[in-house]
Design a protein around this motif. Structure first.
Motif, PDB file in Angstrom:
ATOM      1  N   LEU A 238       0.899  -1.385   0.031  1.00  0.00           N
ATOM      2  CA  LEU A 238       0.006   0.068   0.163  1.00  0.00           C
ATOM      3  C   LEU A 238       0.775   1.311   0.021  1.00  0.00           C
ATOM      4  O   LEU A 238       0.223   2.283  -0.318  1.00  0.00           O
ATOM      5  CB  LEU A 238      -0.906   0.024   1.202  1.00  0.00           C
ATOM      6  N   ASN A 239       2.128   1.153   0.313  1.00  0.00           N
ATOM      7  CA  ASN A 239       3.013   2.414   0.488  1.00  0.00           C
ATOM      8  C   ASN A 239       3.238   2.926  -1.130  1.00  0.00           C
ATOM      9  O   ASN A 239       3.497   2.047  -2.036  1.00  0.00           O
ATOM     10  CB  ASN A 239       4.382   2.220   0.896  1.00  0.00           C
ATOM     11  N   ARG A 240       2.894   4.303  -1.419  1.00  0.00           N
ATOM     12  CA  ARG A 240       2.959   4.433  -2.895  1.00  0.00           C
ATOM     13  C   ARG A 240       3.049   6.181  -2.830  1.00  0.00           C
ATOM     14  O   ARG A 240       2.541   6.581  -1.871  1.00  0.00           O
ATOM     15  CB  ARG A 240       1.806   4.230  -3.550  1.00  0.00           C
ATOM     16  N   VAL A 241       3.441   6.616  -4.150  1.00  0.00           N
ATOM     17  CA  VAL A 241       3.030   7.844  -4.662  1.00  0.00           C
ATOM     18  C   VAL A 241       2.238   7.575  -5.740  1.00  0.00           C
ATOM     19  O   VAL A 241       2.459   7.041  -6.533  1.00  0.00           O
ATOM     20  CB  VAL A 241       4.351   8.535  -4.773  1.00  0.00           C
ATOM     21  N   ASP A 242       0.745   8.092  -5.394  1.00  0.00           N
ATOM     22  CA  ASP A 242      -0.157   7.678  -6.473  1.00  0.00           C
ATOM     23  C   ASP A 242      -0.471   8.722  -7.789  1.00  0.00           C
ATOM     24  O   ASP A 242       0.574   9.547  -7.587  1.00  0.00           O
ATOM     25  CB  ASP A 242      -1.566   7.205  -5.926  1.00  0.00           C
ATOM     26  N   GLU A 243      -0.828   8.500  -8.765  1.00  0.00           N
ATOM     27  CA  GLU A 243      -0.973   9.148  -9.749  1.00  0.00           C
ATOM     28  C   GLU A 243      -1.587  10.744  -9.426  1.00  0.00           C
ATOM     29  O   GLU A 243      -1.086  11.589 -10.304  1.00  0.00           O
ATOM     30  CB  GLU A 243      -2.008   8.692 -10.906  1.00  0.00           C
TER      31      GLU A 243
END
Length: 254
Positions: A238-243
């Motif tokens: 779930l760790n992310r930098v989304d769009e």
């Protein structure tokens, strides 16, 4: 006192050191003398200051260290010349002052989450079994976390409404508006499966994606009984930098 004012102060103090000069009597051998205490104090202040505002590889620092050594008139004059040059270059914008370190809110937050279980356990151990806070549900979790946030943050906004997502809206737990950061907290319980927790967190991410004051979302899940079988795996999924540019950090402890 700003940097230029401080430099001017040190230049004037150097000139005061020069005034302590005492020449040797005629027909004697020896060295010119300055007040050694004033010289050492001025030299230390001047070198410490230029090291604090200039990058470590600045030639001004190296020249000052090399030339301003023994406390002769020439040493002080060269030191004053270096300070005047630094002042002139700074005023002209030719030399960049070392950037002040900026406060990174994630650093103290992660420290709080890493130590949260230790703090929670310590609260249970009170003298003579006096009443205390035992973190048994998400309300207890929010209450204790809110108290700890005051160690580092002034403007903490609990229970702000989030935009509608999938036909419903809800309240976020904590908004640090100055940093455009939202903290969402959960506590595991019997019957809450890893799959269900992951689904809830995915919904949270989708909800906060469109919130104007949320550029970073930290989801802290407190799992004191160790009910989540693979917490690191769920974090990594779930760790992310989304769009949209939203930074998501999921932390499950202990």
């Amino acid at each position: 006192m700003d940097d230029n004012e401080r430099l001017q102060f040190l230049i004037e103090k150097g000139n005061d050191v020069l005034k302590t000069y005492k020449p040797n009597p005629p027909n004697t051998f020896g060295f010119e003398t300055l007040d050694s205490g004033q010289f050492i104090g001025w030299k230390t202040q001047a070198l410490t200051f230029i090291q604090s505002i200039l990058p470590s590889d600045s030639p001004y620092i190296e020249i000052f260290k090399s030339n301003v050594k023994k406390g002769f008139n020439t040493d002080v004059n060269e030191g004053i010349g270096i300070l005047e040059s630094v002042k002139e270059d700074l005023k002209l914008g030719l030399y960049k002052i070392k950037d002040e370190p900026t406060f990174q809110p994630a650093t103290p937050l992660i420290n709080i989450f890493e130590k949260f279980h230790i703090i929670s356990r310590q609260l249970r151990n009170r003298y003579n079994t006096r009443p205390t806070l035992d973190v048994q549900d998400e309300y207890d979790l929010q209450n204790l976390l809110h108290s700890l946030l005051h160690l580092y943050f002034e403007d903490i906004r609990p229970e702000e409404w989030t935009p509608s997502y999938a036909g419903k809206s809800s309240r976020m737990d904590f908004l640090l508006k100055d940093f455009k950061l939202v903290i969402e907290v959960k506590k595991t319980r019997k019957g809450l499966t890893e799959k269900e927790l992951g689904s809830q967190l995915i919904d949270d991410i989708g909800r906060y994606r469109s919130h104007p004051d949320c550029k970073t979302l930290i989801c802290f899940t407190y799992d004191p009984e160790g009910l989540i079988g693979n917490p690191r795996g769920l974090e990594n999924d779930l760790n992310r930098v989304d769009e949209s540019g939203l930074i998501v950090k999921v932390i499950i402890r202990p």
